[in-house]
Design a protein around this motif. Structure first.
Motif, PDB file in Angstrom:
ATOM      1  N   TRP A   1      -7.050   0.899  -0.288  1.00  0.00           N
ATOM      2  CA  TRP A   1      -5.882   0.738  -1.162  1.00  0.00           C
ATOM      3  C   TRP A   1      -5.264   2.331  -1.606  1.00  0.00           C
ATOM      4  O   TRP A   1      -4.081   2.467  -1.690  1.00  0.00           O
ATOM      5  N   SER A   2      -6.210   3.453  -1.993  1.00  0.00           N
ATOM      6  CA  SER A   2      -5.975   4.390  -2.351  1.00  0.00           C
ATOM      7  C   SER A   2      -5.153   5.188  -1.139  1.00  0.00           C
ATOM      8  O   SER A   2      -4.061   6.031  -1.344  1.00  0.00           O
ATOM      9  N   LEU A   3      -5.626   4.752   0.172  1.00  0.00           N
ATOM     10  CA  LEU A   3      -4.625   5.676   1.107  1.00  0.00           C
ATOM     11  C   LEU A   3      -3.404   4.863   1.221  1.00  0.00           C
ATOM     12  O   LEU A   3      -2.582   5.749   1.658  1.00  0.00           O
ATOM     13  N   VAL A   4      -3.260   3.614   0.835  1.00  0.00           N
ATOM     14  CA  VAL A   4      -1.931   3.077   0.796  1.00  0.00           C
ATOM     15  C   VAL A   4      -0.857   3.765  -0.095  1.00  0.00           C
ATOM     16  O   VAL A   4       0.137   4.213   0.295  1.00  0.00           O
ATOM     17  N   GLY A   5      -1.767   4.089  -1.293  1.00  0.00           N
ATOM     18  CA  GLY A   5      -0.688   5.091  -2.097  1.00  0.00           C
ATOM     19  C   GLY A   5      -0.567   6.226  -1.675  1.00  0.00           C
ATOM     20  O   GLY A   5       0.614   6.467  -1.792  1.00  0.00           O
ATOM     21  N   ALA A   6      -1.445   7.092  -1.091  1.00  0.00           N
ATOM     22  CA  ALA A   6      -1.186   8.337  -0.666  1.00  0.00           C
ATOM     23  C   ALA A   6      -0.178   8.263   0.543  1.00  0.00           C
ATOM     24  O   ALA A   6       0.739   9.197   0.530  1.00  0.00           O
TER      25      ALA A   6
ATOM     26  N   ILE B   1      -0.979   4.540   5.890  1.00  0.00           N
ATOM     27  CA  ILE B   1      -0.766   3.144   5.031  1.00  0.00           C
ATOM     28  C   ILE B   1      -1.340   2.040   5.927  1.00  0.00           C
ATOM     29  O   ILE B   1      -1.960   1.049   5.402  1.00  0.00           O
ATOM     30  N   ALA B   2      -1.216   2.115   7.213  1.00  0.00           N
ATOM     31  CA  ALA B   2      -1.774   1.126   8.176  1.00  0.00           C
ATOM     32  C   ALA B   2      -3.219   1.247   8.157  1.00  0.00           C
ATOM     33  O   ALA B   2      -3.958   0.202   8.011  1.00  0.00           O
ATOM     34  N   VAL B   3      -3.739   2.336   8.162  1.00  0.00           N
ATOM     35  CA  VAL B   3      -5.192   2.656   7.877  1.00  0.00           C
ATOM     36  C   VAL B   3      -5.596   2.020   6.764  1.00  0.00           C
ATOM     37  O   VAL B   3      -6.653   1.140   6.637  1.00  0.00           O
ATOM     38  N   GLY B   4      -4.954   2.429   5.561  1.00  0.00           N
ATOM     39  CA  GLY B   4      -5.431   2.004   4.293  1.00  0.00           C
ATOM     40  C   GLY B   4      -5.410   0.338   4.001  1.00  0.00           C
ATOM     41  O   GLY B   4      -6.420  -0.090   3.501  1.00  0.00           O
TER      42      GLY B   4
END
Length: 449
Positions: A136-141, A292-295
């Motif tokens: 989820w942090s990667l989605v935010g980044a 975003i896809a990876v996160g």
């Protein structure tokens, strides 16, 4: 007479065992993220594969019902389950869908099938909780990259989103209503933005605010709600839309409240939501979409075998969308066109990685979910600006376009190619959460249901 009664009794026991298995299968895929239509289709297909034809299956919001009428005695057997909590778990969804496909093709002993399902449900999570939280942090980044954030904003979004998920998960564990969870989550954004503004005055705090809460905006919920509505499950879809609005309203409340408190402390944040990346930023946009896809894949426990497909399709979705915007198609038609193309490609890619098309399509389209547009519109409404109402309609149109484009692509491919054609005759839309096998053997299998 006693032998005849015994035969009927055996049939009843078999019917009850099949109904219990079928209900459990539907509950697992529905709770893991599948739409109402897919769960109902699975119930009908499995029961017919086991020889039960007098079946009535339905889903109303969280209530799953399954009824069988015995043709010999006209007695009915009913089962129902109330799925109160739904968590996206695409590994569990994919594995259960594979089991359903096997049962449709070659029904196994009910006891064996129940053991297989119990193994799937009781298996260890694909990744630990910490890794899902980092997802989820990667989605935010990634969201910060998509809206033009620099290194400071991206790092701040990553850290803030981590704590947003940590705190909201703790509140959810204590059974705090989702509205208050999102109020707390929304309040974290302005606080982090104020800290970033003190550290780097050149950074745009609005980017931090938006990036840290996009993960909480009900993007996937909106997609699923529109899918249910377009598939004819109006009550279920409408209820999910209300849930999406409630979540977003909580975010607006949290952001507005935190901003007001910071203003009293002398930290005035200018929430600037007029963010429009240009096509010249395409490399960064594609990178943001992949992040975003990876996160998102980590957060929802995407099967490892499908991760590379989701990354490729996520980048393609952003590329198609930006191409549509450059061609002046507007957000709605650009979103619909991108979703349609991704839906076509996903139909071919999903069988390669033994994953339902729903899992691939939803994960790839997450970067296009109109979370920013919906949030900015509600912020305008909160400030008394009536233009926010038009923005809310635009966000709803974009969400509908994403779902409609993907559903149309799935429907056309499945209808023309052949898989699930007989099942489709009983439903409005395509079957998206069950595995598709684009072969003649699969076509014969489905006809048996």
């Amino acid at each position: 007479m006693s032998e005849h009664t015994g035969a009927i009794q055996i049939d009843v026991l078999h019917a009850r065992a099949v109904l219990d298995l079928t209900m459990r299968l539907a509950e697992v895929i529905f709770a893991s993220g599948a739409g109402a239509e897919d769960a109902v289709a699975a119930m009908q297909a499995v029961t017919r594969a086991y020889g039960l034809k007098g079946i009535d299956a339905d889903i109303t919001h969280t209530l799953i019902t399954l009824t069988f009428e015995n043709p010999a005695t006209h007695d009915t057997i009913s089962r129902s389950r109330n799925v109160k909590f739904r968590n996206l778990d695409f590994t569990r969804l994919s594995e259960t869908s594979q089991l359903i496909a096997e049962l449709i093709e070659t029904p196994m002993d009910v006891a064996v099938a129940r053991k297989r399902l119990a193994t799937i449900v009781s298996s260890k999570p694909l990744v630990p909780v910490l890794v899902r939280r980092l997802g989820w942090s990667l989605v935010g980044a990634g969201a910060a990259l998509l809206i033009g954030g620099g290194v400071t904003v991206v790092v701040a979004a990553f850290i803030a989103t981590f704590f947003v998920d940590l705190i909201t998960s703790a509140l959810a564990h204590r059974k705090v209503p989702v509205f208050y969870q999102t109020v707390v989550g929304g309040a974290i954004g302005p606080v982090v933005a104020a800290i970033v503004h003190l550290i780097d005055p050149a950074a745009n705090p609005s980017l931090v605010v938006v990036a840290t809460i996009i993960m909480l905006l009900a993007g996937v919920t909106v997609f699923g709600a529109v899918h249910d509505i377009l598939s004819g499950f109006y009550i279920t879809g409408t209820a999910r839309l209300v849930e999406a609005v409630l979540i977003t309203g909580g975010l607006v409340t949290g952001v507005a409240g935190a901003s007001a408190m910071l203003a009293r402390l002398g930290l005035h944040l200018r929430i600037d939501l007029d963010l429009a990346p240009s096509l010249s930023d395409l490399p960064i946009l594609l990178l943001g979409a992949i992040v975003i896809a990876v996160g998102f894949s980590l957060a929802v426990q995407m099967p490892w075998r499908a991760l590379w497909v989701v990354c490729v399709l996520g980048a393609l979705a952003e590329f198609f969308y930006q191409a549509g915007i450059t061609a002046t198609l507007g957000q709605v038609w650009a979103s619909a066109g991108s979703a349609f193309l991704i839906g076509l490609i996903a139909t071919v890619a999903a069988p390669l990685v033994r994953t339902p098309p729903f899992v691939v399509v939803v994960s790839a389209l997450v970067p296009l979910v109109p979370g920013l547009l919906l949030f900015s519109s509600l912020m305008q409404v909160a400030d008394g600006n009536v233009d926010g109402l038009m923005g809310m309609l635009a966000a709803a149109a974009v969400a509908a376009a994403l779902a409609a484009g993907a559903i149309l692509a799935q429907y056309l491919v499945q209808y023309v190619w052949g898989p699930a054609r007989n099942l489709q005759r009983r439903f409005v839309g395509p079957i998206m959460a069950l595995p598709l096998r684009l072969t003649r053997a699969a076509r014969t299998t489905v006809k048996r249901t």
